[in-house]
Structure formats: structure tokens, C-alpha cells
Design a protein around this motif. Structure first.
Motif, PDB file in Angstrom:
ATOM      1  N   GLU A 264      -9.281  -3.059   4.153  1.00  0.00           N
ATOM      2  CA  GLU A 264      -9.384  -2.364   2.868  1.00  0.00           C
ATOM      3  C   GLU A 264      -9.611  -3.358   1.722  1.00  0.00           C
ATOM      4  O   GLU A 264     -10.388  -3.101   0.793  1.00  0.00           O
ATOM      5  CB  GLU A 264      -8.122  -1.552   2.594  1.00  0.00           C
TER       6      GLU A 264
ATOM      7  N   LEU B 147     -12.819  -3.561  -0.972  1.00  0.00           N
ATOM      8  CA  LEU B 147     -12.629  -3.568  -2.423  1.00  0.00           C
ATOM      9  C   LEU B 147     -13.167  -4.861  -3.038  1.00  0.00           C
ATOM     10  O   LEU B 147     -13.784  -4.850  -4.107  1.00  0.00           O
ATOM     11  CB  LEU B 147     -11.146  -3.396  -2.755  1.00  0.00           C
TER      12      LEU B 147
ATOM     13  N   THR C 104      -4.344  -5.203  -0.925  1.00  0.00           N
ATOM     14  CA  THR C 104      -4.126  -3.780  -0.644  1.00  0.00           C
ATOM     15  C   THR C 104      -3.011  -3.687   0.386  1.00  0.00           C
ATOM     16  O   THR C 104      -3.216  -3.947   1.563  1.00  0.00           O
ATOM     17  CB  THR C 104      -5.411  -3.119  -0.093  1.00  0.00           C
TER      18      THR C 104
ATOM     19  N   GLN D 182      -1.138   0.595  -2.024  1.00  0.00           N
ATOM     20  CA  GLN D 182      -1.444   0.168  -3.383  1.00  0.00           C
ATOM     21  C   GLN D 182      -2.576  -0.864  -3.375  1.00  0.00           C
ATOM     22  O   GLN D 182      -2.625  -1.733  -2.512  1.00  0.00           O
ATOM     23  CB  GLN D 182      -0.222  -0.447  -4.050  1.00  0.00           C
ATOM     24  N   ALA D 183      -3.476  -0.732  -4.345  1.00  0.00           N
ATOM     25  CA  ALA D 183      -4.515  -1.742  -4.562  1.00  0.00           C
ATOM     26  C   ALA D 183      -4.127  -2.534  -5.799  1.00  0.00           C
ATOM     27  O   ALA D 183      -3.752  -1.964  -6.822  1.00  0.00           O
ATOM     28  CB  ALA D 183      -5.876  -1.084  -4.757  1.00  0.00           C
TER      29      ALA D 183
ATOM     30  N   ASP E 156      -4.338   3.381  -3.567  1.00  0.00           N
ATOM     31  CA  ASP E 156      -5.662   3.142  -2.975  1.00  0.00           C
ATOM     32  C   ASP E 156      -6.672   4.218  -3.361  1.00  0.00           C
ATOM     33  O   ASP E 156      -7.855   3.934  -3.547  1.00  0.00           O
ATOM     34  CB  ASP E 156      -5.546   3.092  -1.450  1.00  0.00           C
TER      35      ASP E 156
ATOM     36  N   SER F 195      -8.660   3.426  -6.529  1.00  0.00           N
ATOM     37  CA  SER F 195      -9.146   2.043  -6.603  1.00  0.00           C
ATOM     38  C   SER F 195     -10.336   1.895  -7.545  1.00  0.00           C
ATOM     39  O   SER F 195     -10.470   0.873  -8.237  1.00  0.00           O
ATOM     40  CB  SER F 195      -9.515   1.535  -5.200  1.00  0.00           C
TER      41      SER F 195
END
Length: 307
Positions: free
Chosen positions: A40, A44, A102, A106-107, A127, A130
């Protein structure tokens, strides 16, 4: 923070010159890393890199090998731990570092000043949000690019603007006031650039009292207005006054200041909240800062002495 810069200080000889950075793109060299490199996080990371590169918000540095190893920790003031300092030192050809993580749904995006080894920005969202997180970060980066442009760019003739009554040196608490005169009809923007860019540039003119900054040929404007207090601080420093002459008003920027402050900040719409939709992610900062780059600029340097 604003009041800290309203009380200025200076210890120097006055120098006057036009900018020699013609054509310089006011963006930073940025490294973007996923730490740790989860699936992930990598997705991102690549999305942020594409956003920065495609909109010319910065130039992307090559990633380091094993950059995800080690801890990246900062205290409440943004100061790194010793292990984090060692990690930052590896980025020798980079201005800024974006860290992506991540975990636990949570990002997190962190923005690090590599030269000064300081955490400048950190934000996190679930997430599922994001893209909203990226939009917020890009708005912050737009602001940094504007401040860089105000500090370091500008082109054109040095005959557009003239300054009067700015002394080479000041002492703590001494009022600082000067006159700007334009050789042609221009919109004039006057910016204070603190020593070594330790603080953000402050827009001295226009301001909340003098909000009309269209100056006609031969007119003289006193900056700041006598109703505004602008004094030298007790901290010795070497600051710069930069004055931009523009045929057109800088309409792409927003002026923002608190009620108790006399002076504005010059910010992009995305930061001030006037454009909070996903479209703000596609704004090309090149157009945001083009008016600064293309405006003739004069620069005056002065120093402040403590008593």
C-alpha cells in the motif's frame, strides 16, 4: 510566529541589486520513500511522485537502496533522533524528503527538510481518504514553492523600483520604515525575507492598512503605513527586502493574515481553503509562481544589531 517576524533586527551594509536567477524554476529536489515499503505504501508513494513530477511541483531524486530500513522518529518540535539523523545524512543530493507509511489502516505523509534536518509537515488519514491526504500535502508543497519563489526568483530590469530611507543598519527596537517609488505604473509587492530563510517570507505591502498596491509612475509609498508598527528585534540578523513590480495583479494568490496581525501571507488558494476540491491536485505550480518569476525584482539587504 507572525509577531516574531514583525519585530525585526539588522546589522549590515545596504546592498542593492537585481536578481540574477532569471529562468530558475522555484522548486525543490525531492526524494519520496515508502517506509516501510509495504504494498500500500509503494502505491501511495508512486502516486505522490507522479503528482509532483507531472505538475512540476518539484524534481524527483532517485531512491536510495534500503531506504526503508531503520527508524524515522521526530520529537514534538520536529527534531530527529540520532538514528533518524543518520538516515537523513544519506540524502546528499536532495532538498526535501517525503516519507510515506501505511499501517493499521492509516496513511501518513511526513515532509522533512534535509538540509536543516527538521520535520516540516506531518499528517495522517484513514487509507480510504489517502487522496484527500495527498491533496492536503500538495497544498502545503505549493506554499513552500511560493515562498521559495519569493525568496530566490525574479527577473527583468533593476530600474523599475527605487527605495528610499532604508538604512544599512538598525538597532533593537528601532522603527523600520522606507519609501518605494515606481518608474512605471505597476502593482508592487514588497516582501521581507528573514535571514537564511529561517522563517517564512512576510508580505509587507500590500497589507491590512495599505490594501491598494497599484503604484503609479513617480508616486512614493511609505512602507509600512505609520499606523503599523515595524521595529527591529533584539536578535541580530541579516534580512532582505524584495520588491516586485508587476504589470498585472497577482490574482492567483490569496492574502491571509490574522486580525491582530498587520501583514499578510501570500498563499495559494489550496492552502487558504478557497479550492478544496480534487481539482486542486491538478493545478500546475508553474502557473502559480510564473508571475513571481516574470516580475522585475529589486533587493535590498540590511543588518540589525542588538543594543
Amino acid at each position: 510566529m507572525m509577531k516574531r517576524f514583525l519585530i525585526l533586527s539588522a546589522l549590515i551594509s545596504l546592498s542593492i541589486f537585481s536578481s540574477d536567477k532569471i529562468g530558475r524554476l522555484p522548486v525543490y529536489k525531492i526524494a519520496v520513500e515508502a517506509v516501510p515499503a509495504t504494498e500500500e505504501g509503494i502505491v501511495l508513494r508512486d502516486f505522490i511522485k507522479e503528482q509532483i513530477q507531472s505538475t512540476s511541483r518539484g524534481t524527483i531524486s532517485l531512491p536510495l537502496k534500503e531506504s526503508e530500513s531503520g527508524n524515522w522518529e521526530f520529537d514534538k518540535e520536529g527534531n530527529p533522533t540520532l538514528e533518524t539523523v543518520a538516515n537523513i545524512k544519506r540524502y546528499t543530493d536532495t532538498d526535501k524528503l517525503v516519507l510515506i507509511s501505511t499501517e493499521d489502516g492509516q496513511a501518513v505523509i511526513s515532509f522533512v527538510d534535509v538540509l536543516h534536518r527538521k520535520l516540516e509537515y506531518r499528517n495522517s488519514l484513514p487509507d480510504s481518504l489517502s487522496k484527500t491526504l495527498v491533496s492536503d500535502f500538495l497544498g502545503f508543497l505549493d506554499k513552500k514553492n511560493i515562498y521559495l519563489a519569493l525568496s530566490e526568483t525574479g527577473s527583468g530590469s533593476n530600474a523599475q523600483l527605487k527605495i528610499n530611507s532604508l538604512k544599512p543598519t538598525y538597532v533593537a527596537g528601532e522603527p523600520i520604515r522606507f519609501e518605494i517609488e515606481s518608474a512605471e505604473d505597476n502593482y508592487v509587492y514588497v516582501v521581507l525575507v528573514p535571514e537564511n530563510q529561517k522563517g517564512e517570507p512576510i508580505l509587507l505591502f500590500p497589507n491590512q492598512i495599505q490594501n491598494d498596491n497599484f503604484v503609479r509612475k513617480g508616486d512614493r509609498v511609505t512602507i509600512p503605513d505609520k499606523r503599523i508598527s515595524f521595529k527591529a528585534s533584539s536578535v541580530p540578523s541579516k534580512d532582505r527586502i524584495r520588491a516586485f513590480a508587476s504589470r498585472e495583479e497577482w490574482k492567483e494568490f490569496q492574502l491571509r493574515g490574522k486580525k491582530e496581525d498587520s501583514f499578510y501571507r501570500l498563499l495559494p488558494p489550496a492552502v487558504t481553503g478557497t479550492k478544496t476540491t480534487a481539482r486542486s491536485m491538478t493545478v500546475v505550480p508553474n502557473t502559480l509562481t510564473a508571475s513571481i518569476e516574470q516580475s522585475p525584482v529589486m533587493e535590498w539587504e540590511y543588518q540589525i544589531l542588538s543594543r
